[in-house]
Write a protein that holds these residues in place. Sequence first.
Motif, mmCIF file in Angstrom:
data_model
loop_
_atom_site.group_PDB
_atom_site.id
_atom_site.type_symbol
_atom_site.label_atom_id
_atom_site.label_comp_id
_atom_site.label_asym_id
_atom_site.label_seq_id
_atom_site.Cartn_x
_atom_site.Cartn_y
_atom_site.Cartn_z
ATOM 1 N N ALA A 1 38.740 46.339 32.223
ATOM 2 C CA ALA A 1 39.566 47.142 31.286
ATOM 3 C C ALA A 1 40.389 47.882 32.374
ATOM 4 C CB ALA A 1 38.354 47.996 30.883
ATOM 5 N N ALA A 2 40.366 48.467 33.235
ATOM 6 C CA ALA A 2 41.803 49.072 33.655
ATOM 7 C C ALA A 2 43.321 48.230 33.871
ATOM 8 C CB ALA A 2 41.237 49.380 35.402
ATOM 9 N N LEU A 3 42.511 46.763 33.762
ATOM 10 C CA LEU A 3 43.996 46.154 33.778
ATOM 11 C C LEU A 3 44.611 45.789 32.264
ATOM 12 C CD1 LEU A 3 43.439 43.409 36.108
ATOM 13 C CD2 LEU A 3 45.733 45.032 36.083
ATOM 14 N N THR A 4 43.945 45.870 31.691
ATOM 15 C CA THR A 4 44.069 44.885 30.489
ATOM 16 C C THR A 4 44.539 46.111 28.967
ATOM 17 O OG1 THR A 4 41.738 44.944 29.755
ATOM 18 C CG2 THR A 4 43.175 42.654 30.739
ATOM 19 N N GLY A 5 43.827 47.588 30.000
ATOM 20 C CA GLY A 5 43.379 48.891 28.461
ATOM 21 C C GLY A 5 42.378 48.959 28.158
ATOM 22 N N ALA B 1 43.679 56.205 38.299
ATOM 23 C CA ALA B 1 45.177 55.461 38.157
ATOM 24 C C ALA B 1 45.608 55.069 36.862
ATOM 25 C CB ALA B 1 44.355 54.128 38.895
ATOM 26 N N THR B 2 44.740 54.614 36.033
ATOM 27 C CA THR B 2 45.433 54.782 34.617
ATOM 28 C C THR B 2 45.253 55.795 33.236
ATOM 29 O OG1 THR B 2 42.679 54.509 33.781
ATOM 30 C CG2 THR B 2 44.252 52.800 35.042
ATOM 31 N N HIS B 3 45.130 56.646 34.253
ATOM 32 C CA HIS B 3 44.779 57.863 33.020
ATOM 33 C C HIS B 3 43.605 58.346 31.676
ATOM 34 C CE1 HIS B 3 49.408 59.384 34.061
ATOM 35 N NE2 HIS B 3 48.988 59.419 34.804
ATOM 36 N N PHE C 1 34.969 54.257 29.581
ATOM 37 C CA PHE C 1 36.324 54.223 30.226
ATOM 38 C C PHE C 1 37.275 54.056 29.308
ATOM 39 C CE2 PHE C 1 39.001 51.972 32.321
ATOM 40 C CZ PHE C 1 39.217 52.628 34.019
ATOM 41 N N LYS C 2 38.668 54.852 28.752
ATOM 42 C CA LYS C 2 39.314 54.266 28.305
ATOM 43 C C LYS C 2 40.624 55.202 29.066
ATOM 44 C CE LYS C 2 36.918 56.866 24.041
ATOM 45 N NZ LYS C 2 36.627 57.733 22.815
ATOM 46 N N PRO C 3 40.610 54.333 29.262
ATOM 47 C CA PRO C 3 42.349 53.561 29.408
ATOM 48 C C PRO C 3 43.602 53.683 28.881
ATOM 49 C CG PRO C 3 42.295 51.650 29.297
ATOM 50 C CD PRO C 3 40.690 52.292 29.107
ATOM 51 N N ALA D 1 26.267 33.626 36.785
ATOM 52 C CA ALA D 1 26.084 33.456 35.412
ATOM 53 C C ALA D 1 27.036 34.422 34.428
ATOM 54 C CB ALA D 1 25.193 32.576 34.638
ATOM 55 N N THR D 2 26.533 35.933 34.476
ATOM 56 C CA THR D 2 26.731 37.269 34.269
ATOM 57 C C THR D 2 28.566 37.293 34.542
ATOM 58 O OG1 THR D 2 24.542 37.897 34.458
ATOM 59 C CG2 THR D 2 26.440 39.269 33.753
ATOM 60 N N ALA D 3 29.241 37.120 35.589
ATOM 61 C CA ALA D 3 29.963 37.923 35.547
ATOM 62 C C ALA D 3 31.025 36.352 35.048
ATOM 63 C CB ALA D 3 30.706 36.942 37.189
ATOM 64 N N ARG D 4 30.780 35.572 34.852
ATOM 65 C CA ARG D 4 31.624 34.578 34.146
ATOM 66 C C ARG D 4 31.259 34.963 32.376
ATOM 67 N NH1 ARG D 4 28.424 30.283 36.002
ATOM 68 N NH2 ARG D 4 29.561 29.741 37.702
ATOM 69 N N TRP D 5 30.419 35.959 31.255
ATOM 70 C CA TRP D 5 30.510 36.002 30.575
ATOM 71 C C TRP D 5 30.913 37.562 30.422
ATOM 72 C CZ3 TRP D 5 28.028 40.947 30.157
ATOM 73 C CH2 TRP D 5 27.133 41.019 28.027
ATOM 74 N N VAL D 6 31.391 38.672 31.326
ATOM 75 C CA VAL D 6 31.369 39.339 31.415
ATOM 76 C C VAL D 6 33.112 39.721 30.930
ATOM 77 C CG1 VAL D 6 32.348 41.766 32.791
ATOM 78 C CG2 VAL D 6 30.347 41.381 32.930
ATOM 79 N N THR D 7 33.656 38.482 32.303
ATOM 80 C CA THR D 7 35.292 38.053 31.508
ATOM 81 C C THR D 7 35.220 38.102 30.780
ATOM 82 O OG1 THR D 7 35.104 35.931 32.141
ATOM 83 C CG2 THR D 7 35.562 37.247 34.030
ATOM 84 N N ALA D 8 34.485 36.781 29.526
ATOM 85 C CA ALA D 8 35.262 36.232 28.982
ATOM 86 C C ALA D 8 35.106 37.248 27.335
ATOM 87 C CB ALA D 8 33.655 35.475 27.950
ATOM 88 N N GLN D 9 34.611 39.052 27.318
ATOM 89 C CA GLN D 9 33.733 39.522 26.957
ATOM 90 C C GLN D 9 35.284 40.355 27.281
ATOM 91 O OE1 GLN D 9 31.110 38.997 24.984
ATOM 92 N NE2 GLN D 9 31.138 37.857 26.308
ATOM 93 N N VAL D 10 36.239 40.342 27.966
ATOM 94 C CA VAL D 10 37.226 42.161 28.174
ATOM 95 C C VAL D 10 38.241 40.597 28.199
ATOM 96 C CG1 VAL D 10 38.005 43.097 29.846
ATOM 97 C CG2 VAL D 10 35.123 42.988 29.885
ATOM 98 N N LEU D 11 37.650 39.502 28.831
ATOM 99 C CA LEU D 11 39.871 38.816 29.064
ATOM 100 C C LEU D 11 39.154 37.468 27.578
ATOM 101 C CD1 LEU D 11 40.315 38.579 32.128
ATOM 102 C CD2 LEU D 11 42.070 40.071 30.759
ATOM 103 N N PRO D 12 39.441 37.614 26.488
ATOM 104 C CA PRO D 12 39.204 36.791 25.342
ATOM 105 C C PRO D 12 39.947 35.411 25.196
ATOM 106 C CG PRO D 12 39.429 38.969 24.123
ATOM 107 C CD PRO D 12 39.992 39.046 25.319
#
Length: 514
Positions: free
Chosen positions: A23-27, A59-61, A76-78, A483-494
């Motif tokens: 989220a910090a990287l992508t806003g 770091a992301t305001h 968390f709203k960067p 498995a959970t880590a992959r799922w999180v990446t898919a949610q934040v990075l479509p």
Amino acid sequence: MLTLDGRTGEGGGQLVRIAVALAALTGQPLRVNNVRGNRRFGGGLKPQHVAAVDWLAAATHAAVDGVRPGSTTFTFKPKHVLLPHDTSPGNPIILRAATPAASTSLILQAVLPYLLFARPGLTKAGVPATPPAPVSIDLYGGTHVSFAPTFDYLDQVLFPTLEAWFGIRIERELVQAGWSTGPKHAETGVVRLVVHPLASAVENAVERTLIPKMPCLLPKDASDNKSVPSITLIEATVMAPADLLDPLAGSLAREVAQNTVLTPNPMTLTVDLQFRRIEESGHDSRVYVLLVARTDTIDGKEAGVRRWGRDYLGTETIKRGNKGGGIPKGLKVKGGKKGSKSRQAEVSAASEPTGGGFDMLCDRIARRVVLDLAAEISQGGCGDSYLQDQLVVFQALAAGQTSYWRGIGAAEKTEGEEKDTPGEEGTVPVDELQEAVEQLSLQDEKNGAKEEPQDGTGGDDKRDESIPDNMAAPFGQGSMHAATARWVTAQVLPAVRWSANGTVCEGVAWAGKK
């Protein structure tokens, strides 16, 4: 706003760390409910989560709410401002959790992806430095904490793998060990890191992209996944009270010599075991052992090396009394003193312990670590289960396709840093583990070989990369953490695409500004 249920999958802190990092990287505005909701002794944010989220927010305001220890919901709203970091070894970023036992490695998991893409410092003229400067960071907290990667694991397994496979170079130094056991007022651990910037895909380009150096270690013949790798080197790290150091070294050498996975030809009677570090831990409740096995280079390239690490971190206080006779018969230690960087031990495979309470304790510890490591290696694949789930976020951010598989059909334990006991950052009694460890091989044989992969292929990994995995819930082979880590990446990075039961990732080629 993206909302995640913190009870999903393994339901612990890893979900929080990966989600906030991306989220910090992508806003991407983020809300997490039921934080660590699967934890037996209560969920909520722990001090290491708060330290990481607070720093990323600065770091992301970002606007944040609910970021405090024990909170079960936070937002968390960067503003997606990649602040320039004018850092140097003399002026590092400081990250310090509220408690000295909070894991530095878990804090790092949340901030490292951001640090890789953060803008460099500015020159006196106010323009970005060229070439971009490395980012210096000092982490204060626990370096050897139960159910979290230790500094030694990062130093010997994760960081070398990130450099070899992804070109991520991290200089590191353990300035002061910090333990979750021992005196309450012990010194806080300190880890000093220098994170070097990513190389640009194109020289002098504005965008900086994570380009894998070793994108795939997957054999063309999927049946090779079940073969046991040939180990060419085993390194050991031992930190313990002074009078346990030599007995532990002897027990480790003897157990390695007698294990057919680690020493395929035990009839040679000797094993050359490299001791990377042997040093006093400073307290009777602090016993740490790490074994790291590695394969040889591929075509002379270090990038092809695979590593497996398993360790033991004791939390019981050693009871003195019926102490054994010191160095076991057959053990010869040569080269260096206690605390030295390099030490070798040679032991006869036929030698026996001399008896006594210390020998029994050392044998039990050594047997557990050796059996755990042998079980990991027997599953095949590209590394141990803990390494696999820590690579997921870098696969998702990288350019192109990566594939770092685990042994197909292998049984995995859902382990993590947050199987807490009341009142501590995370500890586990040692004496309850012996019988389970000694039965590990039997359990793997009984349960592991018959476990069906989660994609429903019935045990045959067809690796059809043209069909994406169902990413609506945790998915893919390996541990539930992976498995959970992959799922999180898919949610934040479509745009990320996983296939072949989580063994193949088409990353989003995330780019950071210079």
